[in-house]
Motif scaffolding. Structure first.
Motif, PDB file in Angstrom:
ATOM      1  N   ARG A 176      35.944  45.752  24.405  1.00 24.59           N
ATOM      2  CA  ARG A 176      35.260  45.202  25.361  1.00 24.59           C
ATOM      3  C   ARG A 176      34.664  43.650  24.958  1.00 24.59           C
ATOM      4  O   ARG A 176      34.215  43.788  23.766  1.00 24.59           O
ATOM      5  CB  ARG A 176      34.113  45.676  26.354  1.00 24.59           C
ATOM      6  CG  ARG A 176      34.295  47.399  26.491  1.00 24.59           C
ATOM      7  CD  ARG A 176      35.137  47.316  28.058  1.00 24.59           C
ATOM      8  NE  ARG A 176      34.863  46.562  28.560  1.00 24.59           N
ATOM      9  CZ  ARG A 176      35.585  46.540  30.040  1.00 24.59           C
ATOM     10  NH1 ARG A 176      37.127  47.047  29.891  1.00 24.59           N
ATOM     11  NH2 ARG A 176      35.295  46.468  31.613  1.00 24.59           N
ATOM     12  N   SER A 178      32.966  39.946  26.769  1.00 27.61           N
ATOM     13  CA  SER A 178      32.056  39.090  27.222  1.00 27.61           C
ATOM     14  C   SER A 178      33.175  37.709  27.340  1.00 27.61           C
ATOM     15  O   SER A 178      33.147  37.403  26.574  1.00 27.61           O
ATOM     16  CB  SER A 178      30.773  39.282  27.543  1.00 27.61           C
ATOM     17  OG  SER A 178      30.270  40.200  27.309  1.00 27.61           O
ATOM     18  N   ARG A 182      31.520  37.739  32.091  1.00 30.27           N
ATOM     19  CA  ARG A 182      31.918  39.068  32.743  1.00 30.27           C
ATOM     20  C   ARG A 182      32.578  39.553  31.293  1.00 30.27           C
ATOM     21  O   ARG A 182      33.108  39.104  30.646  1.00 30.27           O
ATOM     22  CB  ARG A 182      33.135  38.431  33.346  1.00 30.27           C
ATOM     23  CG  ARG A 182      32.894  37.647  34.547  1.00 30.27           C
ATOM     24  CD  ARG A 182      34.250  37.662  35.585  1.00 30.27           C
ATOM     25  NE  ARG A 182      35.468  36.910  34.347  1.00 30.27           N
ATOM     26  CZ  ARG A 182      36.704  36.836  35.049  1.00 30.27           C
ATOM     27  NH1 ARG A 182      37.692  37.875  35.612  1.00 30.27           N
ATOM     28  NH2 ARG A 182      37.504  35.606  34.454  1.00 30.27           N
ATOM     29  N   GLU A 183      32.603  41.191  31.840  1.00 27.26           N
ATOM     30  CA  GLU A 183      32.791  41.854  30.932  1.00 27.26           C
ATOM     31  C   GLU A 183      34.593  42.274  30.971  1.00 27.26           C
ATOM     32  O   GLU A 183      34.663  42.786  31.985  1.00 27.26           O
ATOM     33  CB  GLU A 183      31.649  43.158  30.623  1.00 27.26           C
ATOM     34  CG  GLU A 183      32.146  44.223  29.494  1.00 27.26           C
ATOM     35  CD  GLU A 183      31.432  45.693  29.169  1.00 27.26           C
ATOM     36  OE1 GLU A 183      32.348  46.491  29.797  1.00 27.26           O
ATOM     37  OE2 GLU A 183      29.962  45.552  29.116  1.00 27.26           O
TER      38      GLU A 183
END
Length: 214
Positions: A176, A178, A182-183
């Motif tokens: 993941r 950013s 937003r991730e």
């Protein structure tokens, strides 16, 4: 101040393997790209002349050889070469790389990971770049006094591990990232970055047609 003209040369280099180079000298065994014995006799294949200092061993990737370099006034850079003939494929310097670079990169799944900083610098960044063209995929900034990623990162089980000086050990989850608040997954982020680059290039081409001297 000593200002040597240094030479970076490759001896006895065989074809760079397409496998990952997940830590210093190819992996935890430190055997290089394939673990096989080297050639029986040495042979210089090519020489790269430079005033930069090459303090860390190069890292191998699919069709590329990656080298971090230390330039004048402790500036850092990352350079990619064709291992067959030594021709430059791409290079990255300031302003993307802001501090000295002295640790061998790790190369996994087409992504190259390396850090910035030396023992006397403050604040650091861990970079992830695309092997093929050096495009930045993400950068983790680690602030603080005497914080530096001087050693080579290691990649295992979807995570990047590296020493950060006073920051201790840094562990980054590669699944993941950013971007713009937003991730996203790394694949989603790469697609978004490519779209941003395309938009900037398209805008540049429009402006260039309006003003050739732009």
């Amino acid at each position: 101040m000593i200002r040597p003209v240094l030479f970076f040369f490759i001896l006895c280099v065989s074809t760079v393997q397409a496998q990952d180079w997940d830590s210093h000298r190819g992996g935890s065994a430190r055997t290089g790209s394939d673990g096989k014995a080297g050639p029986a006799s040495a042979k210089v294949l090519w020489v790269h002349r430079s005033k930069e200092q090459f303090l860390a061993p190069p890292s191998a990737g699919p069709g590329r050889l990656f080298v971090v370099a230390l330039g004048a006034f402790n500036t850092g850079s990352l350079r990619a070469f064709d291992p067959a003939d030594g021709k430059a494929a791409w290079s990255k310097t300031a302003p993307l790389i802001r501090l000295p670079t002295v640790g061998s990169p790790a190369v996994v799944n087409g992504v190259l990971y390396f850090g910035e900083g030396m023992h006397q610098t403050d604040g650091s960044s861990l970079h992830a770049m695309r092997v093929s063209d050096g495009r930045s995929l993400w950068r983790l900034e680690v602030p603080g006094e005497l914080v530096h990623i001087e050693a080579s990162p290691a990649v295992a089980d979807g995570r990047v591990y590296c020493g950060g000086g006073k920051a201790g050990v840094i562990c980054v989850d590669l699944s993941r990232v950013s971007l713009d608040g937003r991730e996203l997954t790394l694949a989603e982020a790469e697609k978004a970055v490519d779209a941003k680059w395309k938009a900037m290039v398209d805008a540049y081409e429009i402006d260039k047609k309006k003003d050739p001297d732009f």
